[in-house]
Design a protein around this motif. Structure first.
Motif, PDB file in Angstrom:
ATOM      1  N   THR A   1      -1.717  -3.780   9.373  1.00 12.04           N
ATOM      2  CA  THR A   1      -0.657  -3.189   8.559  1.00 12.04           C
ATOM      3  C   THR A   1       0.689  -3.710   9.044  1.00 12.04           C
ATOM      4  OG1 THR A   1      -1.939  -1.156   8.252  1.00 12.04           O
ATOM      5  CG2 THR A   1       0.399  -1.049   7.748  1.00 12.04           C
TER       6      THR A   1
ATOM      7  N   HIS B   1       4.659  -2.989   8.762  1.00 18.34           N
ATOM      8  CA  HIS B   1       5.644  -1.966   8.402  1.00 18.34           C
ATOM      9  C   HIS B   1       7.014  -2.639   8.321  1.00 18.34           C
ATOM     10  CE1 HIS B   1       2.704   1.208   9.611  1.00 18.34           C
ATOM     11  NE2 HIS B   1       2.332   0.248  10.443  1.00 18.34           N
TER      12      HIS B   1
ATOM     13  N   SER C   1      -0.757  -4.175   3.780  1.00  9.80           N
ATOM     14  CA  SER C   1      -1.975  -4.311   4.579  1.00  9.80           C
ATOM     15  C   SER C   1      -2.813  -5.473   4.072  1.00  9.80           C
ATOM     16  CB  SER C   1      -2.795  -3.016   4.518  1.00  9.80           C
ATOM     17  OG  SER C   1      -3.170  -2.718   3.193  1.00  9.80           O
TER      18      SER C   1
ATOM     19  N   GLU D   1       4.916  -0.476   3.428  1.00 11.01           N
ATOM     20  CA  GLU D   1       3.759  -0.812   4.242  1.00 11.01           C
ATOM     21  C   GLU D   1       2.871  -1.765   3.452  1.00 11.01           C
ATOM     22  OE1 GLU D   1       1.788   2.716   5.526  1.00 11.01           O
ATOM     23  OE2 GLU D   1       3.588   3.579   6.433  1.00 11.01           O
TER      24      GLU D   1
ATOM     25  N   GLY E   1      -7.684  -3.710   5.662  1.00 15.12           N
ATOM     26  CA  GLY E   1      -7.027  -2.492   6.126  1.00 15.12           C
ATOM     27  C   GLY E   1      -6.851  -2.436   7.624  1.00 15.12           C
TER      28      GLY E   1
ATOM     29  N   SER F   1       0.800  -1.225   0.000  1.00 12.50           N
ATOM     30  CA  SER F   1       0.000   0.000   0.000  1.00 12.50           C
ATOM     31  C   SER F   1       0.830   1.271   0.000  1.00 12.50           C
ATOM     32  CB  SER F   1      -0.943   0.018   1.211  1.00 12.50           C
ATOM     33  OG  SER F   1      -0.219  -0.168   2.413  1.00 12.50           O
TER      34      SER F   1
END
Length: 559
Positions: free
Chosen positions: A348, A350, A341, A339, A345, A327
């Motif tokens: 997430t 990272h 997801s 990132e 949503g 994303s």
């Protein structure tokens, strides 16, 4: 009629069509000529790739990769005749270009060839079949530049002062606009149109707000414009040795190292110097300084990779998988920050990648998102339930996990309870055929109604006691009760529709059957001598005060 003398006088000279306000190429330095021609080609073909010649351009100043093959443009600044030295330069460029196996090779320069020079040029095709006919000389350049006067104006004239004048005109007050707003809008459009005629690298958009402020937006005219005319920002920051200052400094370093957007408060901005087109630069102090790409460029380029997160037991056997979508992608001096997801949503991942040190760090976040159905979120929560101490997780790219990381603690210790809540919502919605998004939280009443409905859906019976009830009988019902039961208690079986209310939705659950163990009528009304068809009666329990509620089974779903 030409005389023989005149014919001899014309030999050895090239001629070209006269173009109004043509560029005086012979008065320009070679670097400026090559820049002008390269910008022109970039404007004509928006898919071009510019080659930085500082390390040798490999015989290709500008190239266009097409499905049919590579097209190369070789730019020369020659304005005089082709001497042996210049011919050798062209041959060296061709030799280098051949290593790239081009489909076509075009020579572009501000010079029209004489018949002898043209004969020499065409002779190059014997050794280099990809050489195109020479059609891009001075006459062609003058014609194309005449259609795009902003290029010559920028490199030869004083376009910057003209741009500044346009912007100043927008800010000036103009009394007595005869036609009100339409006149003002037309005036701004004219100014923006003029502004977009004087810079070859960028286009400009103007927004005038109700408070009188003016916002100017810069758009590159072609890919690589920001390299031909970069926007340079020089800043000085002062971060004090306080917790707030050190946190701001850390965010700033994070943005520089990995490209992650951040904002530096005006308290820490000492000065800002911007060198930008259209006179938009200058020296500034104070104000919030935002670092990061514009919103649309945060989105990743086309990515055909398939991503997923995998959790396994300590032995490496898979327990759960959740598909992920890329994303966001940022780049900085040390590496990249990406990132990923899940489809909802909510989750997430990272990933912070340090390219030089070949290390990576991963963090997870989980947050509520509006409009997500519980059935869609359930798989992600099942995955997170396995993210606990002793298990391992890894990021899979195209189905391959390169490394598994052992978990030292649970990611969300209370996720199992949340998962049960989602399962209940999913089961309720599947039974009722009434889907609605996961609420951020349920009220106490909503939770009670959901629990009651699920209890019935799962085949259980609700048992309650009662003291008094009212019912409406028909004339036939009264007579039947009097004839069969009289004043004695009897059992009752009632079937009716059952609705419940959750999150503001009135939802049909199905039909329920209520079984009253014993009930007797307090006063059985007389039906003689009245035209009424309905008669209210009061009921009280007999020896057994219980009644049982059961959901009537539904037909099996068609799917």
């Amino acid at each position: 009629m030409f005389t023989e003398h005149m014919m001899h006088a014309c030999k050895g000279r090239s001629t070209h069509m006269s173009v109004p306000n043509a560029v005086r190429w012979e008065d320009l330095d070679p670097a400026k000529i090559e820049n002008m021609i390269s910008v022109l080609i970039s404007r004509l073909h928006t898919t071009v790739q510019r080659i930085d010649g500082s390390g040798g351009d490999g015989g290709r100043d500008v190239q266009i990769p097409l499905e049919s093959g590579l097209v190369i443009y070789e730019v020369k600044s020659f304005t005089g005749r082709l001497t042996d030295s210049r011919k050798n330069q062209i041959k060296r460029s061709l030799k280098k270009a051949k290593t790239h196996n081009p489909k076509h090779w075009h020579l572009v320069m501000p010079l029209d060839l004489t018949p002898g020079e043209l004969e020499w040029y065409n002779g190059l095709k014997t050794a280099y079949a990809f050489v195109s006919d020479f059609t891009r000389g001075r006459t062609w350049l003058d014609s194309e530049m005449a259609s795009r006067p902003d290029i010559a104006r920028y490199y030869v004239g004083d376009s910057n002062s003209e741009i500044v004048s346009c912007l100043r005109e927008i800010r000036e007050e103009e009394a007595g606009l005869s036609n009100g707003a339409p006149d003002a809008i037309a005036r701004i459009k004219r100014v923006v149109s003029r502004l977009n005629e004087v810079d070859p690298h960028y286009k400009f958009g103007i927004q005038v707000h109700t408070d009188g402020s003016v916002k100017t937006t810069i758009f590159p005219r072609y890919p690589g414009a920001e390299l031909d005319r970069p926007i340079i920002i020089k800043t000085k920051f002062t971060f004090p040795k306080t917790p707030e200052g050190e946190a701001a400094a850390a965010d700033f370093r994070d943005s520089m190292d990995y490209g992650v957007p951040t904002e530096v408060s005006g308290d820490y901005v000492q000065s800002v110097e911007i060198d930008a087109p259209a006179g938009l630069g200058g020296s500034f102090s104070g104000g919030t300084f935002a670092l990061g790409p514009p919103n649309d460029s945060e989105l990743p380029e086309s990515d055909d990779n398939r991503y997923s997160a995998v959790v396994t037991n300590s032995g490496g056997s898979p327990l759960a998988t959740v598909p992920l979508t890329l994303s966001r992608r940022y780049r900085g001096g040390k590496g990249a920050h990406i990132e990923l997801s899940d489809i909802t949503g909510y989750l997430t991942v990272h990933a912070r990648i340090n390219i030089a040190e070949r290390t990576g760090a991963f963090t997870f976040s989980f947050a509520h998102k509006e409009g997500v159905l519980p059935s869609a979120l359930l798989q992600t929560v099942k995955f997170l339930a396995h993210m606990k101490a002793g298990n391992q997780w890894g990021l899979a790219v195209n189905g391959v996990v390169t490394q598994l990381h052992t978990l030292s603690e649970a990611f969300m210790p209370d996720i199992v309870e949340y998962g049960r809540y989602l399962k209940n919502l999913t089961e309720f919605q599947e039974h009722t055929g009434f889907p609605f998004p996961v609420p951020e939280e349920l009220t106490e009443t909503d939770a009670k109604n959901l629990k009651r409905a699920l209890y019935l859906i799962q085949g259980n019976s609700l048992v309650h006691s009662w003291d008094r009830a009212s019912m409406t009988f028909t004339r036939e019902g009264i007579e039947n009760w009097r004839a069969v039961t009289g004043s004695e208690p009897r059992q009752l079986l009632i079937q009716e529709d059952f609705f419940t209310e959750i999150c503001g939705n009135r939802i049909y659950v199905g039909q329920v059957r209520k079984h009253i163990a014993t009930a007797r009528v307090v006063n059985l009304p007389e039906t003689e001598g009245t035209d009424s068809t309905e008669f209210p009666v009061s009921l009280v329990p007999g020896d057994d005060r219980n009644f049982t509620t059961t959901l009537v089974p539904r037909n099996a779903d068609e799917l």
